[in-house]
Design a protein around this motif. Structure first.
Motif, short mmCIF file in Angstrom:
data_model
loop_
_atom_site.label_atom_id
_atom_site.label_comp_id
_atom_site.label_asym_id
_atom_site.label_seq_id
_atom_site.Cartn_x
_atom_site.Cartn_y
_atom_site.Cartn_z
N VAL A 1 1.29 -4.82 -4.17
CA VAL A 1 -0.12 -4.46 -4.75
C VAL A 1 0.10 -2.90 -5.49
CG1 VAL A 1 -2.30 -3.59 -4.16
CG2 VAL A 1 -1.00 -5.53 -2.88
N VAL A 2 -0.52 -2.92 -6.73
CA VAL A 2 -0.42 -1.78 -7.47
C VAL A 2 -1.50 -1.15 -7.68
CG1 VAL A 2 1.68 -2.96 -8.99
CG2 VAL A 2 -1.05 -3.09 -9.83
N SER A 3 -1.58 0.13 -7.90
CA SER A 3 -2.54 0.99 -8.26
C SER A 3 -2.42 1.59 -9.80
CB SER A 3 -2.97 2.09 -7.23
OG SER A 3 -1.72 3.16 -7.44
N ILE A 4 -3.50 1.39 -10.59
CA ILE A 4 -3.37 1.85 -12.02
C ILE A 4 -3.80 3.32 -12.34
CG2 ILE A 4 -3.83 1.17 -14.49
CD1 ILE A 4 -2.50 -1.24 -12.86
N ASP A 5 -2.77 3.93 -13.23
CA ASP A 5 -3.42 5.35 -13.70
C ASP A 5 -4.40 5.17 -14.72
OD1 ASP A 5 -3.81 7.65 -15.11
OD2 ASP A 5 -1.78 8.41 -14.47
N GLU A 6 -5.70 5.42 -14.38
CA GLU A 6 -6.67 5.04 -15.57
C GLU A 6 -6.59 5.82 -16.99
OE1 GLU A 6 -10.70 4.82 -14.47
OE2 GLU A 6 -10.23 3.19 -13.13
N ALA A 7 -5.91 6.68 -16.93
CA ALA A 7 -5.69 7.49 -18.20
C ALA A 7 -4.53 6.95 -19.11
CB ALA A 7 -5.50 9.13 -17.76
N THR A 8 -3.50 6.40 -18.41
CA THR A 8 -2.45 6.15 -19.20
C THR A 8 -2.20 4.33 -19.02
OG1 THR A 8 -0.99 6.03 -17.21
CG2 THR A 8 -0.88 8.00 -18.53
N GLY A 9 -3.15 3.72 -18.15
CA GLY A 9 -3.03 2.46 -18.08
C GLY A 9 -1.69 1.90 -17.53
N LEU A 10 -0.75 2.73 -16.91
CA LEU A 10 0.31 2.43 -16.45
C LEU A 10 0.49 2.37 -14.80
CD1 LEU A 10 2.85 4.89 -18.50
CD2 LEU A 10 2.67 2.44 -18.74
N VAL A 11 1.41 1.75 -14.17
CA VAL A 11 1.32 1.49 -12.69
C VAL A 11 1.47 2.99 -12.10
CG1 VAL A 11 2.38 0.61 -10.65
CG2 VAL A 11 2.04 -0.73 -12.96
N ARG A 12 0.58 3.18 -11.44
CA ARG A 12 0.68 5.01 -10.69
C ARG A 12 1.74 4.61 -9.43
NH1 ARG A 12 -4.56 7.18 -9.76
NH2 ARG A 12 -4.62 5.78 -8.06
N GLY A 13 1.30 3.56 -8.73
CA GLY A 13 2.06 3.46 -7.34
C GLY A 13 1.92 1.87 -6.97
N ILE A 14 2.95 1.50 -6.05
CA ILE A 14 3.13 -0.13 -5.82
C ILE A 14 3.64 0.06 -4.34
CG2 ILE A 14 5.50 0.12 -6.98
CD1 ILE A 14 5.21 -2.88 -7.74
N VAL A 15 3.15 -0.84 -3.61
CA VAL A 15 3.41 -0.93 -1.98
C VAL A 15 3.46 -2.59 -1.78
CG1 VAL A 15 2.58 1.05 -1.05
CG2 VAL A 15 0.99 -0.71 -1.51
N GLU A 16 4.58 -2.76 -0.96
CA GLU A 16 4.91 -4.10 -0.61
C GLU A 16 3.86 -4.73 0.54
OE1 GLU A 16 6.63 -6.42 -2.15
OE2 GLU A 16 6.36 -7.83 -0.97
N LYS A 17 3.16 -5.52 0.46
CA LYS A 17 2.45 -6.21 1.62
C LYS A 17 1.73 -5.30 2.38
CE LYS A 17 5.56 -10.33 1.92
NZ LYS A 17 6.54 -9.98 0.94
N PRO A 18 0.73 -4.62 1.78
CA PRO A 18 -0.21 -3.78 2.49
C PRO A 18 -1.09 -4.28 3.05
CG PRO A 18 -0.77 -3.59 0.16
CD PRO A 18 0.49 -4.60 0.24
N GLU A 19 -1.66 -3.98 4.49
CA GLU A 19 -2.81 -4.59 5.00
C GLU A 19 -4.03 -4.20 4.24
OE1 GLU A 19 -3.32 -6.37 7.88
OE2 GLU A 19 -1.13 -6.40 7.80
N PRO A 20 -5.07 -4.92 4.02
CA PRO A 20 -6.22 -4.77 3.32
C PRO A 20 -6.78 -3.28 3.09
CG PRO A 20 -6.27 -7.11 4.31
CD PRO A 20 -5.22 -6.15 4.74
N HIS A 21 -6.88 -3.03 4.47
CA HIS A 21 -7.51 -1.54 4.47
C HIS A 21 -6.56 -0.36 4.14
CE1 HIS A 21 -5.18 -1.71 8.50
NE2 HIS A 21 -5.32 -0.53 8.32
N GLU A 22 -5.43 -0.70 3.84
CA GLU A 22 -4.38 0.30 3.32
C GLU A 22 -4.10 0.02 1.86
OE1 GLU A 22 -2.05 1.28 7.43
OE2 GLU A 22 -1.30 -0.48 6.02
N ALA A 23 -4.54 -1.22 1.28
CA ALA A 23 -4.01 -1.56 -0.19
C ALA A 23 -4.79 -0.58 -0.99
CB ALA A 23 -4.50 -3.03 -0.20
N PRO A 24 -4.16 -0.18 -2.14
CA PRO A 24 -4.59 0.83 -3.13
C PRO A 24 -5.64 -0.04 -4.11
CG PRO A 24 -2.41 -0.03 -3.51
CD PRO A 24 -2.69 -0.37 -2.20
#
Ligand code: UTP
Length: 286
Positions: A170-193
């Motif tokens: 699951v990824v989080s996106i940097d709104e300013a650049t549109g690039l991937v800011r972070g990525i984590v494997e198989k997070p639980e829903p409450h921890e997902a970015p």
């Protein structure tokens, strides 16, 4: 510049599809009328790929046979004038220059991709997971290529229901650049970015290999490609997310596999009407 090389990791055990995958590689299971892996190689070829490396393992030898010539059968079909079937037999052998390497132990997707290091060399390349079939629209990897700016990697992403984040990177996106800011494997829903999940199509820069060398065992006790991508971002390499146009099917579980068969048959003009009729009849039967 064009991308000529694609890597297809196909060394997993396919445990969710047992017992079907006990003796038959998951990648050769038939979706409508051809093996899943053929769809993804056709997608790569449609995007300009000419060299394909399949990462295989023990018990996966039939994959190699599927993309080889079969002279005896070809002769029989030719002699009987069965042109359509002959074309179907010849097509997989003509798609691309096929290469195979064994991942000696299924240590995870990251480890499987690392097996492609010598094949890839110093150019960007595609990775296509044969579980993920993307139907309709332009070839998904061609969309990744079109989205890439110089030196960037690109990953296909799709919104998924929040309760499903634990099945994906699951990824989080940097709104300013549109690039991937972070990525984590198989997070639980409450921890997902976010609920933006990584789908099995990647355009990767070769720097991924040095990151794969640095990661340690991650989620599920496996060497995860996701962790190498996270390290790339940490080191300042750019990864762009790409929402693709086609419909994605996950054929790696029984229900997803069934959905792929029905959905892709319904999308085919030569089958739509009969499949609809068949489905209506089945539904009436209850
Ligand atoms: P999956 O986890 O979806 O496939 O890996 P799997 O391990 O075969 O299936 P399950 O979970 O046991 O049902 C995604 C892709 O990565 C490949 C798989 O073949 C699949 O195409 N893979 C996974 C490898 O090539 N090597 C590995 O060590 C792990």
């Amino acid at each position: 510049m064009q991308i000529k090389k694609a890597v297809i990791p196909a060394a997993g055990f396919g445990t969710r599809m047992l017992p079907a995958t006990k003796a038959i590689p998951k990648e050769l299971l038939t979706v409508v009328d051809k093996p899943g892996i053929q769809y993804v190689i056709e997608e790569a070829v449609a995007a300009g790929v000419t060299e394909v490396l399949v990462i295989t393992g023990r018990g996966k030898g039939d994959i190699d046979d599927h993309f080889d010539r079969m002279p005896e059968l070809e002769q029989v079909l030719a002699a009987k004038g069965r042109t359509r079937e002959l074309e179907a037999v010849l097509k997989p052998a003509r798609l691309a220059a096929m290469h195979y390497i064994r991942q000696q132990q299924a240590l995870g997707l990251g480890h499987a991709v690392y097996c492609a290091k010598a094949f890839v060399g110093r150019e960007p390349f595609f990775v296509l997971l044969p579980d993920d079939l993307i139907d309709g629209g332009p070839p998904c990897v061609a969309e990744l290529f079109a989205a890439a700016q110089e030196g960037e990697s690109v990953i296909a992403v799709q919104e998924v229901p929040w309760q499903d984040t634990r099945k994906y990177g699951v990824v989080s996106i940097d709104e300013a650049t549109g690039l991937v800011r972070g990525i984590v494997e198989k997070p639980e829903p409450h921890e997902a970015p976010s609920n933006l999940a990584v789908v099995g199509r990647y355009l990767l820069q070769p720097v991924v290999f040095s990151c794969l060398e640095q990661i340690t065992t991650g989620a599920g006790g496996e060497l995860q490609l996701t962790d190498a991508l996270a390290l790339m971002i940490k080191q300042g390499h750019k990864i762009r997310p790409c929402k693709f146009s086609g419909v994605r099917y996950d054929t790696g579980s029984p229900l997803g596999f069934l959905e792929a068969n029905v959905g892709m048959a319904l999308a085919r003009e030569d089958m739509r009407e009969s499949v609809r009729g068949m489905l209506l009849q089945l539904l009436r039967r209850g």
